[in-house]
Scaffold this active site. Sequence first.
Site, PDB file in Angstrom:
ATOM      1  N   ASN A  18       0.769  -0.689  -0.132  1.00 36.30           N
ATOM      2  CA  ASN A  18       0.184   0.343   0.273  1.00 36.30           C
ATOM      3  C   ASN A  18       1.126   0.700   0.443  1.00 36.30           C
ATOM      4  O   ASN A  18       1.842   1.526   0.839  1.00 36.30           O
ATOM      5  CB  ASN A  18      -0.887  -0.176   1.084  1.00 36.30           C
ATOM      6  CG  ASN A  18      -1.391   1.448   1.039  1.00 36.30           C
ATOM      7  OD1 ASN A  18      -2.428   0.934   2.387  1.00 36.30           O
ATOM      8  ND2 ASN A  18      -1.919   1.429   0.546  1.00 36.30           N
ATOM      9  N   ASN A  87      -6.099  10.763  -0.115  1.00 35.28           N
ATOM     10  CA  ASN A  87      -6.205   9.893  -0.548  1.00 35.28           C
ATOM     11  C   ASN A  87      -6.210   9.975  -2.528  1.00 35.28           C
ATOM     12  O   ASN A  87      -5.149  11.702  -2.855  1.00 35.28           O
ATOM     13  CB  ASN A  87      -7.760   9.762  -0.816  1.00 35.28           C
ATOM     14  CG  ASN A  87      -8.569   8.798   0.285  1.00 35.28           C
ATOM     15  OD1 ASN A  87      -7.856   8.327   0.445  1.00 35.28           O
ATOM     16  ND2 ASN A  87      -9.252   9.129   0.733  1.00 35.28           N
ATOM     17  N   CYS A  96      -5.629   5.628   8.443  1.00 33.76           N
ATOM     18  CA  CYS A  96      -4.687   4.517   7.337  1.00 33.76           C
ATOM     19  C   CYS A  96      -3.880   3.802   8.540  1.00 33.76           C
ATOM     20  O   CYS A  96      -2.618   3.968   8.681  1.00 33.76           O
ATOM     21  CB  CYS A  96      -4.251   5.086   6.207  1.00 33.76           C
ATOM     22  SG  CYS A  96      -2.666   3.796   4.573  1.00 33.76           S
ATOM     23  N   GLY A  97      -3.775   2.711   8.894  1.00 34.25           N
ATOM     24  CA  GLY A  97      -3.048   1.604   8.950  1.00 34.25           C
ATOM     25  C   GLY A  97      -1.301   1.086   8.449  1.00 34.25           C
ATOM     26  O   GLY A  97      -0.834   1.263   9.220  1.00 34.25           O
ATOM     27  N   ASN A  98      -1.583   1.039   7.255  1.00 37.51           N
ATOM     28  CA  ASN A  98      -0.553   1.436   6.690  1.00 37.51           C
ATOM     29  C   ASN A  98       0.183   2.221   6.535  1.00 37.51           C
ATOM     30  O   ASN A  98       1.514   2.235   6.799  1.00 37.51           O
ATOM     31  CB  ASN A  98      -0.713   0.573   5.400  1.00 37.51           C
ATOM     32  CG  ASN A  98      -1.397  -0.968   4.675  1.00 37.51           C
ATOM     33  OD1 ASN A  98      -0.790  -2.261   6.492  1.00 37.51           O
ATOM     34  ND2 ASN A  98      -2.297  -1.220   4.154  1.00 37.51           N
ATOM     35  N   GLU A 230     -10.942   0.484  -1.833  1.00 41.59           N
ATOM     36  CA  GLU A 230     -10.363   1.760  -0.727  1.00 41.59           C
ATOM     37  C   GLU A 230     -11.342   3.255  -1.709  1.00 41.59           C
ATOM     38  O   GLU A 230     -11.014   3.538  -3.018  1.00 41.59           O
ATOM     39  CB  GLU A 230      -8.567   2.218  -0.807  1.00 41.59           C
ATOM     40  CG  GLU A 230      -8.103   1.266   0.233  1.00 41.59           C
ATOM     41  CD  GLU A 230      -7.312   1.460   0.654  1.00 41.59           C
ATOM     42  OE1 GLU A 230      -7.201   2.564   1.043  1.00 41.59           O
ATOM     43  OE2 GLU A 230      -6.310   1.080   0.293  1.00 41.59           O
ATOM     44  N   CYS A 239      -4.866  -2.907   2.702  1.00 40.61           N
ATOM     45  CA  CYS A 239      -4.994  -2.120   3.061  1.00 40.61           C
ATOM     46  C   CYS A 239      -5.287  -1.988   4.717  1.00 40.61           C
ATOM     47  O   CYS A 239      -5.704  -3.297   5.247  1.00 40.61           O
ATOM     48  CB  CYS A 239      -6.917  -1.716   3.327  1.00 40.61           C
ATOM     49  SG  CYS A 239      -8.243  -0.558   3.608  1.00 40.61           S
ATOM     50  N   THR A 241      -6.699  -0.597   8.204  1.00 41.24           N
ATOM     51  CA  THR A 241      -7.604  -0.604   8.529  1.00 41.24           C
ATOM     52  C   THR A 241      -8.754  -1.890   7.799  1.00 41.24           C
ATOM     53  O   THR A 241      -9.796  -2.235   8.955  1.00 41.24           O
ATOM     54  CB  THR A 241      -8.967   0.520   8.174  1.00 41.24           C
ATOM     55  OG1 THR A 241      -8.402   1.463   6.428  1.00 41.24           O
ATOM     56  CG2 THR A 241      -7.267   2.002   8.972  1.00 41.24           C
TER      57      THR A 241
END
Length: 300
Positions: A18, A87, A96-98, A230, A239, A241
């Site tokens: 990502n 985005n 965004c976790g990544n 997404e 992704c 999240t």
Amino acid sequence: MIDSDGGPRVLLGHGTQNDFVVLPDPDGSVWPEARLDSDLVRRLCDRRAGLGGDGVLRVVPSRLVPDAPAVLGEALGQCEWFMDHRNADGSHAEMCGNGIRLFLHVLLAEGLLDRSAAEAGVLVGTRGGPRRVGARPEGGYWVDMGPARPLGPSAAQIAGRSFPGVGVSMGNPHLVCLTDVEIDTLDLSVLPGVDAAMFPDGVNVEVVNVLAAEDAPAGACAHVRLRVYERGVGETRSCGTGACAAASAALAAGGRTAGTVAVDVPGGRLSVEFDGATTVLSGPAVVVATGVLTSEWLAG
């Protein structure tokens, strides 16, 4: 931060593929809101005419972000740094976790945070609220994503077929569709149809296969594979999240509220741990390249 030739510095990096354009802006002067508009974000993320990425991460002090007080509240003073995430279509993103794992990696690589502080865990501001993120001594990063909040049942329409799912909020909205249909056979080249009344600001759509629990990696009680569309981006290789939302839905479907789920995405593997109160996402992050934007491109 400006290199000797006058161009603003940029980094390219990813978390389980990502990928993001990262803009260091430690004094808030290089990429103010007026300059980093949606058009420039789209140009940066363009994979043919720009640098290419699923989004842009601006590394900036929280005190210099106009909307930070509203989204961080009393935690504003504890969040030295803010992940200003856009985005690929130029819209703002909550979380965004990544991206936040890469964000911490960049803070370390740029000398903006020392290793001991990173391993202890630090609060980072996001438009989804404050998030605690840390470095693991053996490598990789973790982030406390907060609770997974159910939003209720819904469905996604993909290539004329309806896939029942459940809405989950991880600070941003998700529609998780657990399915026995092999996810690699599904067409995610176009935006799945969703209930606009339930998701007025759009939603990330995950299609998920739950794999045999007995084949889960060591330490995990469940194992899933997912693909994700997404909002504002399209299908991505990972992704964070979405992995959390999918893991939550898979555990709930199995009658669990706690446990560790191994989540395989096209870009690699993530680990999601639930303790009944919060969610911890773990995985890698890497900086691929650093450089400068030329005045020729900026003027274009």
